[in-house]
Design a protein around this motif. Structure first.
Motif, PDB file in Angstrom:
ATOM      1  N   SER A  74       0.993  -1.275  -0.127  1.00 48.71           N
ATOM      2  CA  SER A  74      -0.238  -0.108  -0.091  1.00 48.71           C
ATOM      3  C   SER A  74       0.934   1.208  -0.068  1.00 48.71           C
ATOM      4  CB  SER A  74      -0.788   0.097   1.250  1.00 48.71           C
ATOM      5  OG  SER A  74       0.045   0.173   2.337  1.00 48.71           O
ATOM      6  N   PRO A  75       0.218   2.194  -0.290  1.00 52.69           N
ATOM      7  CA  PRO A  75       1.166   3.455  -0.146  1.00 52.69           C
ATOM      8  C   PRO A  75       1.620   3.850   1.150  1.00 52.69           C
ATOM      9  CG  PRO A  75      -1.142   4.112  -1.242  1.00 52.69           C
ATOM     10  CD  PRO A  75      -1.105   2.843  -0.617  1.00 52.69           C
ATOM     11  N   ARG A  76       0.873   3.327   2.356  1.00 50.60           N
ATOM     12  CA  ARG A  76       1.406   3.385   3.659  1.00 50.60           C
ATOM     13  C   ARG A  76       2.530   2.570   3.896  1.00 50.60           C
ATOM     14  NH1 ARG A  76       1.267   5.270   8.196  1.00 50.60           N
ATOM     15  NH2 ARG A  76       0.938   4.088  10.204  1.00 50.60           N
ATOM     16  N   ASP A  77       2.476   1.539   3.320  1.00 51.15           N
ATOM     17  CA  ASP A  77       3.602   0.416   3.117  1.00 51.15           C
ATOM     18  C   ASP A  77       4.971   1.140   2.733  1.00 51.15           C
ATOM     19  OD1 ASP A  77       5.346  -1.750   3.634  1.00 51.15           O
ATOM     20  OD2 ASP A  77       4.828  -2.861   1.681  1.00 51.15           O
ATOM     21  N   ALA A  78       4.730   1.811   1.482  1.00 50.15           N
ATOM     22  CA  ALA A  78       6.016   2.452   0.895  1.00 50.15           C
ATOM     23  C   ALA A  78       6.404   3.616   1.645  1.00 50.15           C
ATOM     24  CB  ALA A  78       5.637   2.826  -0.384  1.00 50.15           C
ATOM     25  N   SER A  79       5.682   4.349   2.290  1.00 45.21           N
ATOM     26  CA  SER A  79       6.073   5.504   3.072  1.00 45.21           C
ATOM     27  C   SER A  79       6.620   4.984   4.341  1.00 45.21           C
ATOM     28  CB  SER A  79       4.971   6.580   3.325  1.00 45.21           C
ATOM     29  OG  SER A  79       4.038   6.014   4.381  1.00 45.21           O
ATOM     30  N   ASN A  80       6.291   3.788   4.904  1.00 41.60           N
ATOM     31  CA  ASN A  80       6.888   3.282   6.204  1.00 41.60           C
ATOM     32  C   ASN A  80       8.420   3.010   5.751  1.00 41.60           C
ATOM     33  OD1 ASN A  80       4.773   3.511   7.720  1.00 41.60           O
ATOM     34  ND2 ASN A  80       4.055   1.793   7.876  1.00 41.60           N
ATOM     35  N   ARG A  81       8.340   2.629   4.580  1.00 47.49           N
ATOM     36  CA  ARG A  81      10.008   2.056   4.095  1.00 47.49           C
ATOM     37  C   ARG A  81      10.991   3.305   3.840  1.00 47.49           C
ATOM     38  NH1 ARG A  81      10.005  -3.911   1.990  1.00 47.49           N
ATOM     39  NH2 ARG A  81       7.571  -4.266   2.117  1.00 47.49           N
ATOM     40  N   GLY A  82      10.289   4.433   3.929  1.00 47.08           N
ATOM     41  CA  GLY A  82      10.760   5.656   3.638  1.00 47.08           C
ATOM     42  C   GLY A  82      10.737   6.344   2.143  1.00 47.08           C
ATOM     43  N   ILE A  83       9.721   5.925   1.487  1.00 45.61           N
ATOM     44  CA  ILE A  83       9.282   6.555   0.233  1.00 45.61           C
ATOM     45  C   ILE A  83       8.433   7.388   0.452  1.00 45.61           C
ATOM     46  CG2 ILE A  83       8.571   6.286  -2.290  1.00 45.61           C
ATOM     47  CD1 ILE A  83      10.119   3.379  -1.935  1.00 45.61           C
ATOM     48  N   LEU A 157       6.338  23.133   2.478  1.00 44.13           N
ATOM     49  CA  LEU A 157       5.919  22.322   3.747  1.00 44.13           C
ATOM     50  C   LEU A 157       5.719  20.769   3.685  1.00 44.13           C
ATOM     51  CD1 LEU A 157       4.854  23.012   6.664  1.00 44.13           C
ATOM     52  CD2 LEU A 157       2.531  23.102   5.690  1.00 44.13           C
ATOM     53  N   ALA A 158       5.099  20.505   2.276  1.00 37.90           N
ATOM     54  CA  ALA A 158       5.158  18.877   2.083  1.00 37.90           C
ATOM     55  C   ALA A 158       6.630  18.245   2.016  1.00 37.90           C
ATOM     56  CB  ALA A 158       4.153  18.623   0.760  1.00 37.90           C
ATOM     57  N   ILE A 159       7.255  19.017   1.390  1.00 32.77           N
ATOM     58  CA  ILE A 159       8.790  18.584   1.559  1.00 32.77           C
ATOM     59  C   ILE A 159       9.427  18.555   2.762  1.00 32.77           C
ATOM     60  CG2 ILE A 159      11.236  18.637   0.474  1.00 32.77           C
ATOM     61  CD1 ILE A 159       9.737  19.998  -2.016  1.00 32.77           C
ATOM     62  N   ALA A 160       9.181  19.467   3.466  1.00 42.67           N
ATOM     63  CA  ALA A 160       9.631  19.310   4.904  1.00 42.67           C
ATOM     64  C   ALA A 160       9.201  18.634   5.975  1.00 42.67           C
ATOM     65  CB  ALA A 160       9.451  20.940   5.456  1.00 42.67           C
ATOM     66  N   ARG A 161       7.831  18.309   5.510  1.00 43.02           N
ATOM     67  CA  ARG A 161       7.053  17.066   6.258  1.00 43.02           C
ATOM     68  C   ARG A 161       7.896  15.908   5.919  1.00 43.02           C
ATOM     69  NH1 ARG A 161       3.098  13.610   5.789  1.00 43.02           N
ATOM     70  NH2 ARG A 161       1.937  13.102   7.719  1.00 43.02           N
ATOM     71  N   ALA A 162       7.994  15.619   4.604  1.00 47.10           N
ATOM     72  CA  ALA A 162       8.612  14.342   4.170  1.00 47.10           C
ATOM     73  C   ALA A 162      10.189  13.945   4.867  1.00 47.10           C
ATOM     74  CB  ALA A 162       8.742  14.117   2.731  1.00 47.10           C
ATOM     75  N   VAL A 163      10.901  15.248   4.807  1.00 43.08           N
ATOM     76  CA  VAL A 163      12.211  15.138   5.450  1.00 43.08           C
ATOM     77  C   VAL A 163      11.931  15.040   6.854  1.00 43.08           C
ATOM     78  CG1 VAL A 163      14.355  16.305   5.768  1.00 43.08           C
ATOM     79  CG2 VAL A 163      13.101  16.582   3.536  1.00 43.08           C
ATOM     80  N   TYR A 164      11.345  15.571   7.490  1.00 41.21           N
ATOM     81  CA  TYR A 164      11.260  15.474   8.816  1.00 41.21           C
ATOM     82  C   TYR A 164      10.637  14.162   9.395  1.00 41.21           C
ATOM     83  CZ  TYR A 164       9.389  15.872  13.857  1.00 41.21           C
ATOM     84  OH  TYR A 164       9.496  15.539  15.186  1.00 41.21           O
ATOM     85  N   PHE A 165       9.964  13.394   8.499  1.00 39.82           N
ATOM     86  CA  PHE A 165       9.539  11.983   8.990  1.00 39.82           C
ATOM     87  C   PHE A 165      10.628  10.940   8.267  1.00 39.82           C
ATOM     88  CE2 PHE A 165       5.582  14.041  10.101  1.00 39.82           C
ATOM     89  CZ  PHE A 165       5.404  13.589  11.232  1.00 39.82           C
ATOM     90  N   GLY A 166      11.826  11.403   7.980  1.00 40.77           N
ATOM     91  CA  GLY A 166      12.770  10.466   7.773  1.00 40.77           C
ATOM     92  C   GLY A 166      12.624   9.925   6.434  1.00 40.77           C
ATOM     93  N   ALA A 167      12.086  10.489   5.295  1.00 41.68           N
ATOM     94  CA  ALA A 167      11.961   9.991   3.839  1.00 41.68           C
ATOM     95  C   ALA A 167      13.371   9.777   3.424  1.00 41.68           C
ATOM     96  CB  ALA A 167      11.404  10.998   2.959  1.00 41.68           C
ATOM     97  N   ARG A 168      13.819   8.819   2.741  1.00 42.71           N
ATOM     98  CA  ARG A 168      15.088   8.342   2.118  1.00 42.71           C
ATOM     99  C   ARG A 168      14.893   8.609   0.815  1.00 42.71           C
ATOM    100  NH1 ARG A 168      16.282   2.747   2.797  1.00 42.71           N
ATOM    101  NH2 ARG A 168      18.480   3.456   2.241  1.00 42.71           N
ATOM    102  N   VAL A 169      13.695   8.367   0.111  1.00 41.59           N
ATOM    103  CA  VAL A 169      13.364   8.766  -1.123  1.00 41.59           C
ATOM    104  C   VAL A 169      12.289   9.748  -1.465  1.00 41.59           C
ATOM    105  CG1 VAL A 169      12.937   7.765  -3.399  1.00 41.59           C
ATOM    106  CG2 VAL A 169      14.190   6.349  -2.065  1.00 41.59           C
TER     107      VAL A 169
END
Ligand code: ADP
Ligand code: MG
Lengths: 272, 335
Positions: A74-83, A157-169
């Protein structure tokens, strides 16, 4: 040995019923690198990133993370893995405050007597700090509604949010498409800042200038197939424009346009 | 920080979802003081509209949450008589202890809520249609069973003193005890919706359901919970009425459908979801009740109250749009 790419597609195909949208796409993106995905409308860019974001599964081919094949449930699975994917208009909750939407689903809480309550102050503070860290100092009140921000501020803001939550991609779908020149420049700067933090960025755009400003690596999609794959400095702006137009020479096309405009143009030009 | 100072300022207050509802309430209060008499602000007069507001308010709150979440429940119109008849049949007709009747009425509400919620998440049918179906289905069941069991459509009930005291007494001779239930329930809603993270989930769900789910919010569970809340609240109100009036009728409650939606909209909840507040719904309900009952304190024919309510609803929608625009365009002044 070279480190495996953080995210890789190998011979990915995607069809919807009888319609083949993606044909044998292979792409790799490394951390600290910006991969620009170029292509005309309908080329399949959005479909491609949706297979990376867990929205669709590829019909065939594999997606690998750190060299290991993965299937996103799911999209959530991908985001949990850092995407992390940022959609075209950034904030999806226009009537929610900056702090509240920043933390949707993972709200910070604090104790209030025997109760656990939402920590509005902390949420606002973190959200505002996260986006100010990227130099967007205009956002200083976490109680403001997302819908009151400009397009560039929402993207930031959306990019900052992704970075804050540890996005790798970080996947950005046409983040500069609806923006003015100055706002687009802000977003491009933030993309480079994210890259500096070691994040792999997949940047989708129509705009060759924007792509050349931030890209390390470029891929051009034409009708669902990868038409070109090259690194920074290997092609000029004109060559890329031609590629995006599907191999037709834009220069020729432009000449033709000039020719068609000629009767009018000469009428006005003769006055000088 | 600017956030704390701005939320205290006048413009800060005006940006809140309940701003329009509060001004509306002031407006109708002034209207009835001018055209009616001060009588309706005195205890005996206030009781008339507070009693109406309380029963309506207990239902309008969950309806408002459903609307914030992007859903609607009109089956409450049948759940009010269902609650009344269940307690009256179990404890009045069969003479079972009153707590059995109370439990039965609330369980009926829970079951119908589960059915509504489940149908809404499992089918792509809009909740308006799903609950239109259960509205008629429940009405049919209640009418059919009442006639089969009791032979009539009206059943008498004598509740035990303790139940009468808690659910159906007149405090000070005129104030229905349900007013206190309404106030307490409103306080709980304010806490949960505006001070815990669950409230945030409801707003996110109404803003964009798919993004909310991707953010990890259990949207389906939340949807079912909200439907259970609304139909159980309706059953609760019906049960209280039966205990208060010592009897239950099959047909009572259809007006609650429109009245609760009006209260919610006047209270500043956005019809498309994602925006609103509990305090706003509270004021919206009060405003509705004041108009509904205030007319009796004037020399106007009571039919005119519908006109006032209609105009008020339109004004509220227009005013809410203005306030929402203000909320969206708000940017702090540079310091
Ligand atoms: N869910 C879908 N079902 C069928 N066709 C689709 C679907 N999504 C996209 N397509 C088709 O795939 C093609 C590529 O679309 P898209 O990936 O959105 O292109 P781009 O983002 O490059 O403009 C389009 O022709 C579109 O009609
Ligand atoms: Mg697209």
């Amino acid at each position: 040995m070279e480190k495996p790419p953080i995210l890789e597609m190998r011979d990915v195909c995607k069809s919807f019923g009888l319609i083949d949208v993606l044909h044998n796409i292979s792409l790799r993106v490394h951390s600290g690198e910006v991969l620009c995905l170029l292509g005309d409308n309908g080329a399949g860019k959005s479909t491609l990133i949706k297979t990376l974001a867990g929205v669709f599964n590829p019909t065939s081919g594999t997606v690998l993370m750190d060299g290991t094949p993965v299937t996103f449930s799911s999209p959530r699975d991908a985001s949990n893995r850092g995407i992390s994917t940022v959609h075209q208009f950034g904030g999806t909750f226009p009537l929610m405050s900056i702090g509240r939407s920043f933390f949707v689903g993972v709200e910070p809480t604090r104790k209030w007597g025997p109760f656990t309550i939402y920590d509005r102050k902390k949420a606002n503070e973190i959200a505002v700090n996260a986006v100010q860290e990227f130099g967007i100092t205009r956002i200083d009140d976490g109680d403001r509604l997302i819908g009151g921000l400009s397009g560039g501020e929402r993207q930031s803001l959306a990019i900052a949010r992704a970075v804050y939550f540890g996005a790798r991609v970080l996947i950005l779908d046409e983040p500069t498409a609806a923006l003015g020149v100055k706002e687009a420049a802000h977003v491009l700067r933030i993309v480079l800042q994210a890259r500096q933090k070691g994040i792999a960025v997949i940047f989708i755009t129509h705009n060759v200038v924007h792509a050349l400003t931030v890209g390390d690596h470029f891929a051009v999609l034409i009708r669902g197939a990868k038409a070109a794959d090259f690194r920074k400095g290997e092609k000029t702006r004109e060559e890329i424009t031609d590629l995006m137009a599907g191999g037709e020479h834009m220069a020729e096309l432009e000449a033709e346009i000039q020719h068609l405009k000629a009767p009018n143009a000469s009428a006005t030009v003769t006055t000088h | 920080m600017s956030s704390s100072s701005s939320s205290l300022s006048i413009s800060g207050l005006l940006r809140r979802p309940e701003a329009g509802a509060f001004l509306g309430l002031l407006g109708v209060l002034i209207f009835f003081v001018i055209f009616g008499s001060m009588e309706f602000l005195k205890p005996s007069g206030a009781a008339s509209w507070l009693n109406v507001a309380a029963s309506l308010g207990i239902i309008a709150l969950p309806i408002g949450l459903l609307m914030i979440a992007g859903e609607l429940d009109i089956s409450i119109g049948a759940m009010i008589p269902a609650g009344s008849m269940t307690v009256a049949i179990l404890s009045g007709h069969y003479g079972l202890p009153i707590w059995v009747g109370i439990l039965g009425a609330l369980s009926f509400g829970v079951i119908i809520g589960l059915i509504n919620g489940y149908l809404v998440i499992r089918t792509a049918v809009p909740s308006l249609i799903v609950t239109l179906g259960t509205l008629f289905a429940v009405q049919g069941i209640v009418l059919g069973l009442s006639v089969i069991i009791t032979g009539t459509t009206s059943v008498a009930l004598t509740a035990a003193p303790w139940a009468k005291f808690i659910f159906g007494q007149f405090v000070g001779g005129t104030f229905q005890v349900i007013i206190f239930w309404w106030l307490a329930i409103t306080a709980v809603y304010i806490f949960v919706v505006h001070f815990t993270r669950y409230g945030n989930w409801i707003f996110a769900m109404g803003g964009d359901k798919i993004s909310a789910r991707n953010a990890g919010i259990p949207t389906e569970k939340l949807t079912i919970t909200l439907f259970v809340l609304s139909s159980t609240s309706a059953a609760f109100v019906g049960m209280c009425q039966a205990i208060l009036f010592n009897s239950a009728q099959v047909s009572a409650g259809m007006t609650f459908i429109f009245n609760s939606i009006i209260s919610v909209v006047v209270g500043g909840v956005l019809l498309t979801g994602g925006f609103g507040s509990i305090v706003g719904i509270f004021f919206g309900t009060l405003t509705f009740a004041v108009v509904n009952q205030g007319i009796y304190f004037t020399t106007f024919d009571r039919n005119w109250s519908s006109l006032i309510i209609g105009i008020m609803l339109l004004l509220a929608v227009l005013m809410n749009n203005t306030f929402r625009r203000m909320a969206l365009s708000y940017a702090p002044k540079k310091k």
